[in-house]
Scaffold this motif. Structure first.
Motif, PDB file in Angstrom:
ATOM      1  N   VAL A  93       0.858  -1.179   0.000  1.00 46.73           N
ATOM      2  CA  VAL A  93       0.000   0.000   0.000  1.00 46.73           C
ATOM      3  C   VAL A  93       0.897   1.233   0.000  1.00 46.73           C
ATOM      4  CG1 VAL A  93      -1.770   1.296   1.237  1.00 46.73           C
ATOM      5  CG2 VAL A  93      -1.814  -1.211   1.254  1.00 46.73           C
ATOM      6  N   SER A  94       0.848   1.994  -1.086  1.00 50.15           N
ATOM      7  CA  SER A  94       1.678   3.190  -1.179  1.00 50.15           C
ATOM      8  C   SER A  94       1.057   4.322  -0.376  1.00 50.15           C
ATOM      9  CB  SER A  94       1.834   3.621  -2.635  1.00 50.15           C
ATOM     10  OG  SER A  94       2.519   4.856  -2.713  1.00 50.15           O
ATOM     11  N   VAL A  95       1.905   5.077   0.318  1.00 48.86           N
ATOM     12  CA  VAL A  95       1.382   6.222   1.058  1.00 48.86           C
ATOM     13  C   VAL A  95       0.808   7.266   0.113  1.00 48.86           C
ATOM     14  CG1 VAL A  95       2.874   5.882   3.073  1.00 48.86           C
ATOM     15  CG2 VAL A  95       3.684   7.304   1.175  1.00 48.86           C
ATOM     16  N   THR A  96       1.325   7.344  -1.125  1.00 49.78           N
ATOM     17  CA  THR A  96       0.770   8.318  -2.065  1.00 49.78           C
ATOM     18  C   THR A  96      -0.638   7.944  -2.487  1.00 49.78           C
ATOM     19  OG1 THR A  96       1.856   7.179  -3.906  1.00 49.78           O
ATOM     20  CG2 THR A  96       3.030   9.032  -2.909  1.00 49.78           C
ATOM     21  N   SER A  97      -0.978   6.640  -2.456  1.00 50.78           N
ATOM     22  CA  SER A  97      -2.349   6.236  -2.792  1.00 50.78           C
ATOM     23  C   SER A  97      -3.335   6.663  -1.730  1.00 50.78           C
ATOM     24  CB  SER A  97      -2.413   4.715  -2.983  1.00 50.78           C
ATOM     25  OG  SER A  97      -2.327   4.033  -1.735  1.00 50.78           O
ATOM     26  N   ARG A  98      -2.806   7.039  -0.564  1.00 51.75           N
ATOM     27  CA  ARG A  98      -3.668   7.523   0.517  1.00 51.75           C
ATOM     28  C   ARG A  98      -3.528   9.036   0.703  1.00 51.75           C
ATOM     29  NH1 ARG A  98      -5.095   2.991  -0.451  1.00 51.75           N
ATOM     30  NH2 ARG A  98      -5.909   1.485   1.069  1.00 51.75           N
ATOM     31  N   GLY A  99      -2.890   9.679  -0.273  1.00 52.30           N
ATOM     32  CA  GLY A  99      -2.856  11.135  -0.278  1.00 52.30           C
ATOM     33  C   GLY A  99      -1.564  11.773   0.184  1.00 52.30           C
ATOM     34  N   ALA A 100      -0.492  11.016   0.419  1.00 49.39           N
ATOM     35  CA  ALA A 100       0.775  11.609   0.845  1.00 49.39           C
ATOM     36  C   ALA A 100       1.381  12.437  -0.287  1.00 49.39           C
ATOM     37  CB  ALA A 100       1.751  10.518   1.276  1.00 49.39           C
ATOM     38  N   ASP A 101       2.010  13.537   0.071  1.00 49.45           N
ATOM     39  CA  ASP A 101       2.585  14.475  -0.892  1.00 49.45           C
ATOM     40  C   ASP A 101       4.096  14.272  -0.962  1.00 49.45           C
ATOM     41  OD1 ASP A 101       3.429  16.565  -2.439  1.00 49.45           O
ATOM     42  OD2 ASP A 101       2.839  18.140  -1.028  1.00 49.45           O
ATOM     43  N   PRO A 102       4.616  13.720  -2.081  1.00 46.23           N
ATOM     44  CA  PRO A 102       6.064  13.458  -2.169  1.00 46.23           C
ATOM     45  C   PRO A 102       6.898  14.705  -2.382  1.00 46.23           C
ATOM     46  CG  PRO A 102       4.993  12.854  -4.220  1.00 46.23           C
ATOM     47  CD  PRO A 102       3.895  13.247  -3.274  1.00 46.23           C
ATOM     48  N   THR A 103       6.268  15.879  -2.528  1.00 53.41           N
ATOM     49  CA  THR A 103       7.043  17.119  -2.642  1.00 53.41           C
ATOM     50  C   THR A 103       7.364  17.719  -1.283  1.00 53.41           C
ATOM     51  OG1 THR A 103       5.148  18.639  -2.699  1.00 53.41           O
ATOM     52  CG2 THR A 103       5.790  17.571  -4.778  1.00 53.41           C
ATOM     53  N   GLY A 104       6.707  17.248  -0.225  1.00 56.73           N
ATOM     54  CA  GLY A 104       6.938  17.767   1.108  1.00 56.73           C
ATOM     55  C   GLY A 104       6.225  19.056   1.422  1.00 56.73           C
ATOM     56  N   ARG A 105       5.407  19.569   0.470  1.00 58.47           N
ATOM     57  CA  ARG A 105       4.724  20.833   0.737  1.00 58.47           C
ATOM     58  C   ARG A 105       3.540  20.666   1.688  1.00 58.47           C
ATOM     59  NH1 ARG A 105       6.173  21.733  -4.800  1.00 58.47           N
ATOM     60  NH2 ARG A 105       4.243  20.726  -5.490  1.00 58.47           N
ATOM     61  N   ASN A 106       2.833  19.553   1.539  1.00 62.81           N
ATOM     62  CA  ASN A 106       1.632  19.331   2.346  1.00 62.81           C
ATOM     63  C   ASN A 106       1.886  18.274   3.416  1.00 62.81           C
ATOM     64  OD1 ASN A 106      -0.103  21.108   0.785  1.00 62.81           O
ATOM     65  ND2 ASN A 106       0.047  19.568  -0.845  1.00 62.81           N
ATOM     66  N   ASP A 107       1.110  18.338   4.466  1.00 61.57           N
ATOM     67  CA  ASP A 107       1.241  17.400   5.579  1.00 61.57           C
ATOM     68  C   ASP A 107       0.768  16.005   5.150  1.00 61.57           C
ATOM     69  OD1 ASP A 107       1.330  16.102   8.003  1.00 61.57           O
ATOM     70  OD2 ASP A 107      -0.269  17.280   8.932  1.00 61.57           O
ATOM     71  N   SER A 108       1.633  15.002   5.347  1.00 57.31           N
ATOM     72  CA  SER A 108       1.301  13.623   4.950  1.00 57.31           C
ATOM     73  C   SER A 108       1.009  12.720   6.137  1.00 57.31           C
ATOM     74  CB  SER A 108       2.452  13.036   4.128  1.00 57.31           C
ATOM     75  OG  SER A 108       2.601  13.705   2.896  1.00 57.31           O
ATOM     76  N   THR A 109       0.832  13.290   7.326  1.00 57.03           N
ATOM     77  CA  THR A 109       0.655  12.461   8.516  1.00 57.03           C
ATOM     78  C   THR A 109      -0.536  11.525   8.383  1.00 57.03           C
ATOM     79  OG1 THR A 109       1.559  14.267   9.853  1.00 57.03           O
ATOM     80  CG2 THR A 109       0.461  12.483  11.017  1.00 57.03           C
ATOM     81  N   GLN A 110      -1.693  12.061   8.027  1.00 57.26           N
ATOM     82  CA  GLN A 110      -2.887  11.221   7.958  1.00 57.26           C
ATOM     83  C   GLN A 110      -2.771  10.175   6.868  1.00 57.26           C
ATOM     84  OE1 GLN A 110      -5.322  11.363  10.326  1.00 57.26           O
ATOM     85  NE2 GLN A 110      -5.884   9.403   9.385  1.00 57.26           N
ATOM     86  N   ALA A 111      -2.123  10.510   5.765  1.00 56.01           N
ATOM     87  CA  ALA A 111      -1.927   9.527   4.699  1.00 56.01           C
ATOM     88  C   ALA A 111      -1.092   8.347   5.191  1.00 56.01           C
ATOM     89  CB  ALA A 111      -1.256  10.195   3.500  1.00 56.01           C
ATOM     90  N   PHE A 112      -0.050   8.598   5.983  1.00 60.35           N
ATOM     91  CA  PHE A 112       0.754   7.513   6.545  1.00 60.35           C
ATOM     92  C   PHE A 112      -0.106   6.671   7.484  1.00 60.35           C
ATOM     93  CE2 PHE A 112       4.311   9.357   4.571  1.00 60.35           C
ATOM     94  CZ  PHE A 112       5.450   8.602   4.790  1.00 60.35           C
ATOM     95  N   ARG A 113      -0.907   7.311   8.309  1.00 61.93           N
ATOM     96  CA  ARG A 113      -1.760   6.556   9.234  1.00 61.93           C
ATOM     97  C   ARG A 113      -2.752   5.683   8.463  1.00 61.93           C
ATOM     98  NH1 ARG A 113      -2.734  11.777  13.144  1.00 61.93           N
ATOM     99  NH2 ARG A 113      -0.827  11.548  14.422  1.00 61.93           N
ATOM    100  N   ASP A 114      -3.338   6.244   7.416  1.00 64.62           N
ATOM    101  CA  ASP A 114      -4.317   5.478   6.641  1.00 64.62           C
ATOM    102  C   ASP A 114      -3.648   4.307   5.929  1.00 64.62           C
ATOM    103  OD1 ASP A 114      -6.214   7.258   7.482  1.00 64.62           O
ATOM    104  OD2 ASP A 114      -6.276   8.397   5.596  1.00 64.62           O
ATOM    105  N   ALA A 115      -2.455   4.505   5.399  1.00 60.00           N
ATOM    106  CA  ALA A 115      -1.750   3.417   4.724  1.00 60.00           C
ATOM    107  C   ALA A 115      -1.386   2.308   5.701  1.00 60.00           C
ATOM    108  CB  ALA A 115      -0.504   3.958   4.028  1.00 60.00           C
ATOM    109  N   ILE A 116      -0.967   2.674   6.916  1.00 56.91           N
ATOM    110  CA  ILE A 116      -0.630   1.665   7.930  1.00 56.91           C
ATOM    111  C   ILE A 116      -1.872   0.864   8.303  1.00 56.91           C
ATOM    112  CG2 ILE A 116       0.064   1.388  10.343  1.00 56.91           C
ATOM    113  CD1 ILE A 116       1.975   3.794   9.880  1.00 56.91           C
ATOM    114  N   ALA A 117      -3.002   1.529   8.457  1.00 54.05           N
ATOM    115  CA  ALA A 117      -4.240   0.817   8.795  1.00 54.05           C
ATOM    116  C   ALA A 117      -4.664  -0.126   7.679  1.00 54.05           C
ATOM    117  CB  ALA A 117      -5.346   1.831   9.083  1.00 54.05           C
ATOM    118  N   ALA A 118      -4.447   0.292   6.432  1.00 56.34           N
ATOM    119  CA  ALA A 118      -4.869  -0.530   5.292  1.00 56.34           C
ATOM    120  C   ALA A 118      -3.936  -1.703   5.030  1.00 56.34           C
ATOM    121  CB  ALA A 118      -4.963   0.339   4.038  1.00 56.34           C
ATOM    122  N   ALA A 119      -2.701  -1.636   5.517  1.00 53.64           N
ATOM    123  CA  ALA A 119      -1.688  -2.637   5.151  1.00 53.64           C
ATOM    124  C   ALA A 119      -1.402  -3.617   6.275  1.00 53.64           C
ATOM    125  CB  ALA A 119      -0.397  -1.937   4.744  1.00 53.64           C
ATOM    126  N   GLN A 120      -2.270  -3.766   7.242  1.00 50.33           N
ATOM    127  CA  GLN A 120      -1.990  -4.669   8.355  1.00 50.33           C
ATOM    128  C   GLN A 120      -1.620  -6.057   7.852  1.00 50.33           C
ATOM    129  OE1 GLN A 120      -1.837  -3.993  11.911  1.00 50.33           O
ATOM    130  NE2 GLN A 120      -1.448  -2.124  10.739  1.00 50.33           N
TER     131      GLN A 120
END
Length: 727
Positions: free
Chosen positions: A195-222
C-alpha cells in the motif's frame, strides 16, 4: 519519561589512597584468546579525513581539549576554509554521492561549491550551524558542544577511484572534518501488494502534511507492506498504534520523511519492520522531556529496523517496554543531540549490529536496565565516531550482555569508549549480573577528561558507581590505540568506593596511552593475561582507591603481560600525559590543549582559545584595563626555550605591537620573571607571529604572559601561545 540523559554527574574522585603493586606470577587459568571478526561495521561508503587531503585552508588540531572544534573532529583534526579556500579529496572508490561532516560559526549558514576533476557542479552542498552549538547546563561538566553536522549530496554523475572532488567555501567560513564517498544504488521498486502512502494522499514534494496519509496506509496494510516511494514527506505529528506491518522505502537516499517524532507508542504487539528510508528531523536543542525521537517507546517483540538514515533527532531509538528479539542493523544514526540508541530495560534477545553512528550528544549506544533487566542482548560490529558528551557504548546494568567487535573512535567529554557500569540514574535499577562479555573491540583515541573528577576516564571503564559490581566481566581481544589518558579504568564513579570484582582481561594490545595502562580507583580485583603495551605515557599502573582506607585493588598477573609493570608512586598527584617517558615528539607544542586562565576576557574570547590549536580563534582580555595576564598550566615541570605568540593571520588584523612580560612558576603560586617587559611586533604581512627566546635553563610548569600595552587594540590578544623545548 522521555530521553533521560546518560551523561549524569560523575562526581570528582580525588587521587588519594593506598598503592597496591601488581601481584606478579599468580597464574590464572583463563584460556587462550579466541579468534574474532574484524571490529566495526561493514559500510557502504569510504571516509576520507580532510586533514589528509590537499588544501589551501588551515589544518587545525590535533587537540583533546573539551569544547574545541579540533577535539570534536574525527582524528582530532580538521581543515578550516575561509571563503574562497578549498579542500580537494582523492576519491577512494566508485561513488555517485557525498556526505560531509562540517562546522560553521554559530548562527551562520552557507554553501560549499563542489568541483569534480576541476569542473564546478551546478549543485552545491548546504552547510549550517542550525543543529549545532548545543548547551546542556543541567549536565554537570558539560560545555557547549555538538559543533559538527552532516550534509549529503547526490552528485548526479559516477566517479571512479582516483578522481578529484574539491569543496570550496563560498559565503561562510567552513571547517571540514571528513567526507564519505558512496555508490548509491537506484531507487528500489514498489513491492507487489503493498500500500503506497501516495495512494492515501501523501505528498512526495513535502509541501503538504502527509501524517494522515501515513496513518491510513498503515491501517490498510496490516500484515503487509506500506510503501514509501521516492520523494520527501512531511509529518507534523507522530505515529502510534504501529504493529504487524512493514514500512519500506526505496532507499535512504531516495525516500525521505521529514519529522522529529516518527513513532511514539508505549506498547505494540510487535512484528514491526522498518527499512530503507530516511527520517530527518529538525531538533536544534536537547529537551529531555520531549519525545523528539525516531522511535520513542516500543515496537513490540520480533521487530526490526534496517537500512535507515536517521539524522537531526534527539535520540534515534529510545526503547522502553517489550522489544524482545528486536534487530537493529545496517543503519546510519547521525547528529543526534542525545543518544543514538538506548534500550531502557525489559527487553530480551535484542541485537544491535552493523550500524554506523556519528556525532551523538550522549551515549552512542546504551543499555539501561531500568524497571527490569535487559537480558541476553548485544551490541556487535558497530562503528561509532565522535560521541561528544558521553560514551561510545555504555552498559548500565543488565544480565548476560555482549559487546563484541565494535570500532569506537574519538570520544570527547564525560565518557569512555566502552563503559560497563552500575550507575543507576533512577530506580528501580537492575545491576550487572550473569556474564558480561566484552570481546574483540577496537578503541581509538577514546577516553576523556572528566571536569567533575578533575582527572580522566579511561578508554574502557568498569564502574561500580552505585553498587558493588559482582557480575562476571570478561574482557578479551581488545585493541586500544592512542588513548589520550588510560587504557583500562576501574572506578566507583560516585566516590563511595563500591568494589569491582569478577573482572578478567585476557588478550589486549595497548599502544600509546597518554598516562597509564591501568587506572584503578576503587577496591576490588581483576586478573590480566596477555596484555601487552607500548608507548606508555607515565607508568603502567595507577592504583589509588578512593575513599582512603576503603580497601585495595589487586591486579592479578595471569602471565603473558609486558610493557606496563611500573607503578605510579604518588597518589597525591594525577599523572599527566607523557610524564615518565621521553616525549615521542620533542618538538611538540607543550601548551596546546592545556588549561588556561586569565585575569579577564572579553565576551566569547576566552583564555582557552589561545591553546586550541586554531590560529583563527583568540583570547582577548578585558578592554581598557591594562595590565592583563594570561596563564597556562603545562601539566608538569618542563624545560622551555622558545615561545611563539600568534594573532589571526588575516589582513583585517592590522599590524600592532604588544608589550609583554614573561613569567614562570613551578608551584602555581610564586612567579619569577623569565623575560622582562619588551615590545613584540605582530604584522599580518609576515604571519602575525612573534618569537620569544627564553634563557637557557628555564624550567617551569606555569607560564604567565602579562600584557602591558597594545598599539592595535585596548586589550591583550593572543590567538595561539605555543611553547617549545627547543630554540
Amino acid at each position: 519519561m522521555h530521553g533521560t540523559s546518560s551523561a549524569r554527574p560523575l562526581w570528582r574522585i580525588p587521587a588519594l589512597g593506598a598503592t597496591a603493586a601488581l601481584a606478579a606470577g599468580m597464574l590464572v587459568a583463563l584460556g587462550a584468546p579466541t579468534a574474532h571478526a574484524a571490529a566495526g561495521a561493514t559500510l557502504p561508503f569510504t571516509s576520507v579525513e580532510a586533514e589528509s587531503a590537499v588544501t589551501n585552508g588551515t589544518r587545525i588540531g590535533p587537540d583533546y581539549t573539551q569544547g574545541t572544534l579540533a577535539s570534536e573532529a574525527s582524528g582530532r583534526q580538521a581543515v578550516r576554509l575561509d571563503p574562497g579556500q578549498r579542500v580537494e579529496f582523492t576519491v577512494p572508490r566508485a561513488a555517485n554521492a557525498l556526505n560531509v561532516s562540517t562546522s560553521v560559526p554559530d548562527g551562520q549558514s552557507g554553501t560549499l561549491d563542489v568541483y569534480v576533476n576541476g569542473t564546478r557542479l551546478s549543485r552545491t552542498l548546504e552547510v549550517t550551524s542550525k543543529y549545532s552549538y548545543v548547551d546542556t547546563p543541567w549536565i554537570p561538566g558539560a560545555k557547549t558542544h555538538h559543533f559538527y553536522a552532516n550534509s549529503r549530496l547526490l552528485l548526479g554523475r559516477d566517479l571512479q577511484a582516483g578522481d578529484k572532488v574539491a569543496l570550496q567555501a563560498t559565503n561562510v567560513q567552513v571547517t571540514v572534518d571528513v567526507a564519505d564517498f558512496e555508490q548509491v544504488p537506484q531507487a528500489a521498486s514498489q513491492p507487489a501488494g503493498s500500500v503506497s502512502v501516495t495512494s492515501r494522499g501523501a505528498d512526495p514534494t513535502g509541501r503538504n502534511d502527509s501524517t494522515q496519509a501515513f496513518r491510513d496506509a498503515i491501517a490498510a496494510a496490516q500484515g503487509g507492506v506500506v510503501w514509501i516511494p521516492p520523494g520527501e514527506y512531511r509529518l507534523t505529528s507522530s505515529l502510534s498504534g504501529v504493529q504487524n506491518v512493514t514500512l519500506q522505502g526505496a532507499g535512504s537516499w531516495h525516500s525521505v520523511v521529514r519529522t522529529s517524532r516518527f513513532i511514539d507508542q508505549q506498547h505494540s504487539s510487535g512484528g514491526v519492520h522498518i527499512k530503507d528510508f530516511a527520517v530527518i528531523g529538525e531538533v536544534t536543542e536537547r529537551v529531555d522531556s520531549s519525545p523528539d525521537n525516531f522511535v520513542n517507546g516500543s515496537l513490540g517483540p520480533n521487530s526490526s529496523v534496517s537500512g535507515m538514515w536517521l539524522q537531526h533527532l534527539k535520540v534515534g531509538l529510545w526503547l522502553t517496554g517489550n522489544n524482545d528479539n528486536l534487530v537493529v542493523e545496517n543503519n546510519r544514526i547521525l547528529d543526534t543531540t542525545a543518544d543514538g540508541l538506548n534500550l531502557n530495560g525489559t527487553a530480551r534477545g535484542v541485537k544491535v549490529r552493523n550500524n554506523f553512528l556519528r556525532n551523538q550528544g550522549d551515549d552512542s549506544l546504551a543499555m539501561w536496565s531500568l524497571y527490569s533487566p535487559n537480558t541476553d542482548s548485544s551490541f556487535e560490529n558497530n562503528t561509532i565516531s565522535q560521541p561528544n558528551l558521553a560514551n561510545g557504548i555504555a552498559i548500565y546494568g543488565g544480565t548476560d550482555i555482549t559487546v563484541r567487535n565494535n570500532l569506537i573512535l574519538d570520544t570527547n567529554a564525560l565518557g569512555s569508549g566502552i563503559a560497563i557500569s552500575n550507575q543507576k540514574f533512577l530506580d528501580p535499577f537492575f545491576p550487572l549480573a550473569g556474564t558480561i562479555t566484552v570481546d574483540g573491540n577496537t578503541l581509538v583515541r577514546t577516553g576523556a577528561m572528566n571536569p567533575n573528577w578533575n582527572h580522566p576516564m579511561g578508554a574502557l571503564r568498569v564502574d561500580s558507581y552505585d553498587s558493588a559490581l559482582n557480575a562476571t566481566v570478561t574482557i578479551t581481544n581488545t585493541t586500544i590505540t592512542d588513548s589520550p589518558y588510560s587504557a583500562f579504568e576501574f572506578v566507583s564513579g560516585s566516590g563511595q568506593g563500591h568494589p569491582v570484582r569478577g573482572v578478567t582481561v585476557n588478550g589486549a594490545t595497548v599502544r600509546n596511552t597518554g598516562t597509564v595502562v591501568v587506572q584503578a580507583e576503587t577496591q576490588g580485583t581483576a586478573t590480566f593475561r596477555n596484555v601487552t603495551a607500548t608507548g606508555v605515557g607515565a607508568a603502567g599502573v595507577y592504583n589509588c582507591p578512593y575513599p582512603p582506607g576503603s580497601g585495595t585493588f589487586t591486579l592479578m598477573d595471569g602471565g603473558g603481560n609486558s610493557g606496563w609493570d611500573s607503578v605510579w608512586s604518588d597518589c597525591s598527584t594525577w599523572p599527566q600525559p607523557g610524564q615518565g617517558n621521553p616525549d615521542p615528539d620533542p618538538d611538540r607544542n607543550l601548551a596546546q590543549g592545556r588549561p588556561a586562565t586569565a585575569t579577564g576576557s572579553q565576551d566569547v574570547y576566552t583564555p582557552g582559545k589561545a591553546v586550541d590549536g586554531d590560529a583563527h580563534t583568540y583570547w582577548e582580555s578585558t578592554n581598557h584595563a591594562f595590565p592583563q595576564s594570561w596563564t597556562v598550566d603545562l601539566g608538569s615541570r618542563q624545560d622551555v626555550r622558545r615561545l611563539v605568540l600568534k594573532l589571526p593571520p588575516l589582513p583585517v588584523w592590522g599590524a600592532r605591537t604588544q608589550t609583554v612580560t614573561v613569567q614562570g612558576s613551578t608551584d602555581g603560586s610564586a612567579y619569577s620573571t623569565v623575560v622582562g617587559s619588551r615590545d613584540y611586533r605582530f604584522d599580518p604581512a609576515t604571519g602575525n607571529t612573534a618569537t620569544v627566546s627564553l634563557p637557557d635553563g628555564t624550567s617551569l610548569r606555569w607560564l604567565r604572559l602579562t600584557v602591558h600595552a597594545n598599539t592595535g587594540w585596548p586589550a591583550g590578544q593572543f590567538s595561539e601561545v605555543e611553547v617549545y623545548r627547543t630554540l
